[in-house]
Write a protein that holds these residues in place. Structure first.
Motif, mmCIF file in Angstrom:
data_model
loop_
_atom_site.group_PDB
_atom_site.id
_atom_site.type_symbol
_atom_site.label_atom_id
_atom_site.label_comp_id
_atom_site.label_asym_id
_atom_site.label_seq_id
_atom_site.Cartn_x
_atom_site.Cartn_y
_atom_site.Cartn_z
ATOM 1 N N TRP A 1 0.843 -1.172 0.099
ATOM 2 C CA TRP A 1 -0.073 0.024 -0.101
ATOM 3 C C TRP A 1 0.772 1.092 -0.266
ATOM 4 C CZ3 TRP A 1 -4.837 -0.906 -0.918
ATOM 5 C CH2 TRP A 1 -5.600 -1.988 -0.754
ATOM 6 N N GLN B 1 -0.603 4.790 -1.355
ATOM 7 C CA GLN B 1 -1.697 5.040 -0.746
ATOM 8 C C GLN B 1 -1.427 5.644 0.527
ATOM 9 O OE1 GLN B 1 -1.703 1.939 -2.588
ATOM 10 N NE2 GLN B 1 -2.541 3.430 -4.165
ATOM 11 N N HIS C 1 -7.051 -5.768 -0.300
ATOM 12 C CA HIS C 1 -6.660 -6.253 -1.741
ATOM 13 C C HIS C 1 -6.593 -7.644 -1.953
ATOM 14 C CE1 HIS C 1 -3.330 -7.082 -4.718
ATOM 15 N NE2 HIS C 1 -4.074 -6.664 -5.474
ATOM 16 N N VAL D 1 -10.492 -4.077 -3.356
ATOM 17 C CA VAL D 1 -9.709 -4.115 -4.606
ATOM 18 C C VAL D 1 -9.232 -5.403 -5.088
ATOM 19 C CG1 VAL D 1 -7.377 -2.825 -5.231
ATOM 20 C CG2 VAL D 1 -8.786 -1.822 -3.721
ATOM 21 N N LEU E 1 -13.033 -2.069 -7.023
ATOM 22 C CA LEU E 1 -12.247 -1.753 -7.798
ATOM 23 C C LEU E 1 -11.359 -2.868 -8.531
ATOM 24 C CD1 LEU E 1 -10.090 1.638 -7.958
ATOM 25 C CD2 LEU E 1 -8.817 -0.511 -8.246
ATOM 26 N N MET F 1 -2.757 -1.163 -7.360
ATOM 27 C CA MET F 1 -2.710 0.035 -6.397
ATOM 28 C C MET F 1 -1.025 0.435 -6.570
ATOM 29 S SD MET F 1 -2.515 -3.162 -4.966
ATOM 30 C CE MET F 1 -1.519 -4.189 -3.847
ATOM 31 N N VAL G 1 -6.373 4.660 -7.662
ATOM 32 C CA VAL G 1 -6.752 3.875 -6.420
ATOM 33 C C VAL G 1 -6.638 5.047 -5.322
ATOM 34 C CG1 VAL G 1 -6.298 2.183 -4.880
ATOM 35 C CG2 VAL G 1 -5.580 1.691 -7.393
ATOM 36 N N THR G 2 -5.938 5.762 -5.475
ATOM 37 C CA THR G 2 -5.920 6.765 -4.074
ATOM 38 C C THR G 2 -6.931 7.522 -4.359
ATOM 39 O OG1 THR G 2 -3.515 6.610 -4.189
ATOM 40 C CG2 THR G 2 -4.459 8.221 -2.847
ATOM 41 N N ARG H 1 -9.889 7.182 -5.740
ATOM 42 C CA ARG H 1 -11.195 6.450 -5.285
ATOM 43 C C ARG H 1 -11.069 6.176 -3.774
ATOM 44 N NH1 ARG H 1 -13.069 9.371 -7.498
ATOM 45 N NH2 ARG H 1 -15.044 8.421 -6.968
#
Length: 410
Positions: free
Chosen positions: A129, A132, A193, A221, A333, A369, A376-377, A379
């Motif tokens: 991650w 993010q 994820h 995700v 996503l 991601m 991704v960030t 959303r």
């Protein structure tokens, strides 16, 4: 490349891989067969770039891409079988004393802040991650944890001492332990994820009251609620059916000969790098340092852990648990070219949650991601705003540059 050249290259690659794995033993040869699909492209690199040059390139990529360098306040939780689960907390930045003084209404204490809990996927760790985390750092309270036997968490006690297979239900219990230790009160947003999304579903199945009383948003995700046994991983039907028949047994044998197999993995590092890239990313121009970062995470998962977890995905079915998210803000996503958990699985989840936001990211694979962090960030930030975790007007930090000169945020 002409068809005949491609066939010749594939033959060279397959022969080289077979020879290497024969030296490593029968267990290694079995993995060499599974790996053959990515061999052609790797063979071209081997024919044109020397081993020493490739080693120097890896070192350069490791130095230029400081991904996974972000750290928070460490903590430990314990699963009910005693497995130690490592997590880190990124707290909200303290308000500056220069601003206007705020009064506390009726003398009550401020409510507990929203905590966003990130759960990672199979053969990864909390650092997956990275982008993010860089963006949300200081904006909202976040917890990042390593699943059992992954990253900095301990090996699964049940698996080591009792030989009990890992189950997605077990992972849901692990997430409950992390929540109890790192975020015992206050609203929660759960983000997962792949295997991490399945873990979130298992938590809902296990503790529906927790979802009802405390969860204010969910992000899923590149994940699936079931039917993973039908995924073909981009392989021909005949080939994938054969692999499905033998792979569980092969992995069990490999897990019992972990030391030998790890030597084989090191001997064929270039081949595995090609496979990892194929099944992680879809973009032709994915940053080499990001690809190398993913490679390091996946390589860091011991083969016996790979073997322990694999059967759980064939048995996974948490479709019914999705009903617990029906009235919540939900983000679903997926990458449109994900070969591991195809986007159809995310579409199926979204169909059962008609109020969820469904985002299909073009030119994206399983590690969306990392491949398209800005999407991704963006959303996720919107999900957090809808869930009330951050003010609608709040701005997150830099999404993180995917170029090789990127620096960690914070």
């Amino acid at each position: 490349m002409s068809e005949s050249s491609a066939e010749a290259t594939a033959a060279v690659a397959e022969a080289a891989a077979s020879a290497t794995w024969r030296r490593a033993g029968l267990a290694g040869a079995a993995i060499g067969v599974v790996a053959a699909g990515a061999a052609a492209g790797v063979a071209v690199e081997r024919l044109t770039v020397g081993r020493g040059m490739r080693r120097k390139a890896r070192l350069a990529l490791d130095a230029s891409g400081p991904y996974g360098a972000l750290r928070g306040v460490p903590g430990k939780a314990y699963a009910d079988d005693g497995t130690e689960l490592y997590y880190e907390v990124d707290e909200v930045e303290a308000e500056s004393g220069a601003g206007p003084r705020r009064r506390r209404l009726f003398g009550r204490k401020a409510p507990a802040p929203v905590t966003v809990v990130f759960s990672h996927g199979y053969c990864l760790n909390q650092d997956s991650w990275h982008f993010q985390r860089a963006a949300l750092r200081g904006v909202v309270r976040c917890v990042y944890w390593d699943q059992r036997s992954h990253g900095r968490s301990g090996r699964g006690v049940e698996q080591v001492e009792e030989g009990v297979p890992v189950s997605i239900d077990r992972l849901g219990g692990d997430l409950a332990a992390v929540v109890a230790a790192a975020a015992p009160e206050g609203p929660l947003v759960l983000v997962g994820h792949s295997m991490g999304g399945m873990t979130v579903m298992a938590l809902a199945d296990r503790l529906p009251g927790l979802i009802r009383d405390r969860v204010v948003g969910v992000g899923l995700v590149g994940t699936s609620s079931g039917k993973l046994g039908e995924v073909n991983y981009g392989l021909p039907v005949a080939g994938v059916n054969a692999i499905r028949r033998v792979l569980p047994g092969v992995l069990k044998v490999l897990g019992q000969r972990a030391e030998l197999v790890e030597k084989g993995r090191r001997a064929t590092a270039d081949l595995f790098a090609g496979i990892i890239k194929r099944y992680s990313f879809a973009s032709r121009d994915v940053d080499p340092a990001v690809a190398r970062f993913a490679e390091r995470m996946i390589e860091g998962t011991p083969i016996d852990v790979v073997a322990e977890f694999y059967p759980a995905f064939q048995e996974h079915d948490k479709t019914a648990a999705l009903a617990h998210f029906a009235r919540l803000p939900v983000l679903v996503l997926a990458g449109d070219q994900d070969l591991v958990t195809p986007s159809e699985h995310s579409e199926a989840i979204a169909a059962l949650l008609p109020d969820a936001e469904f985002v299909l990211v073009p030119d994206a694979g399983h590690l969306v991601m990392l491949e398209h962090p800005e999407v991704v960030t963006d959303r996720l930030a919107d999900l957090l705003a809808r869930a009330g975790a951050v003010p609608a007007g709040a701005t997150v930090g830099s999404y993180g540059d995917t170029g090789s000169t990127a620096q960690p945020g914070g």
